[in-house]
Write an enzyme that holds these catalytic residues in place. Structure first.
Site, PDB file in Angstrom:
ATOM      1  N   LYS A   1       0.838  -1.195   0.000  1.00  0.00           N
ATOM      2  CA  LYS A   1       0.000   0.000   0.000  1.00  0.00           C
ATOM      3  C   LYS A   1       0.881   1.256   0.000  1.00  0.00           C
ATOM      4  CE  LYS A   1      -4.044   1.675   2.621  1.00  0.00           C
ATOM      5  NZ  LYS A   1      -4.925   1.329   3.767  1.00  0.00           N
TER       6      LYS A   1
ATOM      7  N   SER B   1      -9.396   1.743   2.488  1.00  0.00           N
ATOM      8  CA  SER B   1      -8.396   2.539   1.805  1.00  0.00           C
ATOM      9  C   SER B   1      -7.327   1.696   1.103  1.00  0.00           C
ATOM     10  CB  SER B   1      -7.725   3.474   2.815  1.00  0.00           C
ATOM     11  OG  SER B   1      -7.065   2.750   3.847  1.00  0.00           O
TER      12      SER B   1
ATOM     13  N   ILE C   1      -8.475   0.505   9.810  1.00  0.00           N
ATOM     14  CA  ILE C   1      -9.020   1.128  11.014  1.00  0.00           C
ATOM     15  C   ILE C   1     -10.541   1.225  10.899  1.00  0.00           C
ATOM     16  CG2 ILE C   1      -8.826   3.526  10.201  1.00  0.00           C
ATOM     17  CD1 ILE C   1      -8.010   4.306  13.065  1.00  0.00           C
ATOM     18  N   GLY C   2     -11.021   1.303   9.670  1.00  0.00           N
ATOM     19  CA  GLY C   2     -12.459   1.351   9.421  1.00  0.00           C
ATOM     20  C   GLY C   2     -12.869   0.353   8.349  1.00  0.00           C
ATOM     21  N   GLY C   3     -12.163  -0.799   8.336  1.00  0.00           N
ATOM     22  CA  GLY C   3     -12.450  -1.816   7.321  1.00  0.00           C
ATOM     23  C   GLY C   3     -11.526  -1.759   6.128  1.00  0.00           C
ATOM     24  N   SER C   4     -10.423  -1.028   6.226  1.00  0.00           N
ATOM     25  CA  SER C   4      -9.604  -0.752   5.046  1.00  0.00           C
ATOM     26  C   SER C   4      -8.850  -1.937   4.479  1.00  0.00           C
ATOM     27  CB  SER C   4      -8.623   0.383   5.347  1.00  0.00           C
ATOM     28  OG  SER C   4      -9.287   1.615   5.433  1.00  0.00           O
TER      29      SER C   4
END
Length: 490
Positions: free
Chosen positions: A81, A156, A177-180
């Site tokens: 990434k 992300s 952190i939010g499903g990335s």
């Protein structure tokens, strides 16, 4: 140049082929590079190419293979990434002001990948500040879903999921952190694993221009992505462990084995929807099919349990703690505006949007109360995992949606069975594992009627990452896994 027999093989399969001298590391790297050069103008997954150094690493891997050297990732082509520091390559997090930031040393996970023999071919695209389930920014443009170019690949880590689906190497590194990790895997039909919180040291996965110091950013983790379930363990084992700057170089990490070896031994709680964030017919349908298959395979399956923590309450708590962390980077002007909005909220407004707004302005005192709530939540999950070995549930409420680059995410809407839902409310399903810091493995389970991939997440007990990973392998073995997108299966 047409697709080779190796283009969509798993890392485990490629490793075996390399050991048997059926293919060379240079040939694998060249195949992946060729696919990027042929297809990535349409997908735009690999935003920073590093082919020359990648081929040099592949030649070195072939030399080691010839000497009989064995390493977990030796000769395997892969990507990372964009948010990871790689010496000599830009790290921007999609932030235009940082387009010229170039670190001089590798992130610790990248160093561990290289030490394990991995061949890094480039970096994959991200949204601005890693803050979206779409992967676009003003530096590198928009990444498209290889199954439908008009739709998001997720975010992300969307560049990584799109790269895997298009055959640009067998592995990738992402973050969550939010499903990335899990959301892009869901949208592109690949695999990902969100490790137990702080299982993998993150040094060098740092917003530029901050220095790469040892840290564990609250809620955030880094982890592996792949096209096969067993590959997740392969990459996780290569990167897991504490930072030697903090723990001492002699420290070794040993994770407990999976609770069970065979599918019929597992005790699973399966959840297909919830009023907090309803899922659409396609997502519910694939979960229903999976439930039937698991039951036939002998899994002890239940569909509800009083032991499951209150999803509404934990989702509200997650929204507060997540936004409290993320708001640390807000400008003073933006923060002042949010303060006014939060102060105007009605006390009885417990919508997820209201909780996000409150979280941005959370005082330290209130954060400590919230953290106490998280501690109690972890205790509830420990109790649940005395009865169950894993919880299988949705990752997102609907398959990949069309690109929507409107500026205010709170104003975006997603349709679930024809009904509009607030875009950031979709954080709820990823948050089920993020807030308590639990491991969660994302797996593909099929396709919606329109051909878009669908998957589920397997949530496991704290530090028992090998349990959901093993169940993922068994499900893949019994019912199938990744299938290449038709438009790039060449």
């Amino acid at each position: 140049m047409a697709k080779s027999q190796w283009s969509f093989r798993s890392a485990v399969e490629l490793s075996a082929a390399l050991a048997a001298k059926k293919v060379s590391a240079v040939e694998l790297a060249q195949d992946a590079i060729s696919r990027i050069e042929r297809h990535d103008a349409k997908v735009n997954a690999v935003c920073v190419r590093d082919f020359e150094r990648g081929l040099t690493a592949a030649r070195a891997a072939d030399a080691e293979l010839a000497r009989g050297v064995t390493k977990p990732l030796l000769g395997i082509p892969m990507t990372v990434k964009e948010s990871y520091n790689v010496a000599g390559l830009p790290t921007t997090w999609g932030i235009p002001a940082q387009k010229d930031f170039t670190p001089t040393e590798d992130a610790l996970p990248v160093s561990r990948v290289k030490n394990a023999g991995g061949v890094i071919l480039g970096k994959t695209n991200v949204p601005l500040g890693l803050g979206d389930w779409q992967s676009y920014n003003d530096i590198y443009g928009t990444t498209n879903n290889p199954f439908d170019l008009g739709r998001t690949p997720g975010g992300s880590s969307g560049g990584s999921s799109a790269a895997l689906a298009a055959g640009y190497g067998a592995l990738s590194l992402g973050s969550d952190i939010g499903g990335s990790l899990r959301v892009p895997a869901f949208h592109c039909g690949v695999y990902a694993h969100k490790p137990t919180f702080d299982l993998v040291a993150m040094r060098g996965h740092t917003p530029p221009p901050l220095p790469p110091l040892p840290s564990n950013r609250d809620l955030s983790v880094i982890g592996p992505m792949a096209r096969g379930a067993a590959d997740l363990t392969l990459l996780l084992d290569a990167i897991a462990g504490p930072d030697p700057f903090e723990a001492g170089k002699g420290y070794k990490l040993t994770l407990p084995p999976s609770r069970h070896a065979e599918m019929k031994e597992f005790r699973v709680l399966l959840i297909d929807t919830d009023p907090v964030m309803p899922t659409d017919q396609a997502v519910r349908g694939t979960l229903e099919t999976l439930a039937k298959n698991l039951a036939k395979a002998g899994v002890k399956l239940e569909r509800e349990s009083r032991l499951l923590p209150d999803f509404a309450a934990s989702s509200r708590l997650y929204m507060r703690m997540l936004m409290s962390f993320l708001s640390a980077t807000f400008t003073p002007e933006n923060y002042a505006g949010v303060q006014a909005g939060a102060a105007a909220l009605a006390p009885d407004d417990i919508s997820l949007a209201a909780e996000r707004l409150r979280g941005i302005t959370l005082s330290h005192r209130d954060w400590l109360f919230a953290d106490g709530g998280r501690t109690r939540l972890r205790a509830q999950w420990r109790e649940l995992f005395k009865t169950f070995d894993a919880v299988i549930c949705p990752i997102m409420p609907t398959p990949a949606f069309p690109h929507d680059h409107s500026a205010d995410q709170e104003q975006r809407r997603i349709k679930v069975d024809g009904k509009e839902v607030v875009y950031p409310d979709m954080l709820a399903w990823p948050g089920i594992a993020t807030l308590p810091g639990l491991p969660s493995t994302a797996i593909p389970t099929g396709f919606a009627p329109d051909g878009l991939p669908i998957g589920v997440q397997i949530v496991g007990p704290w530090l028992e990452d090998r349990t959901p990973l093993r169940l993922a392998e068994l499900i893949e073995r019994e019912f199938g896994g990744f299938k290449p997108p038709k438009m790039f299966d060449d």
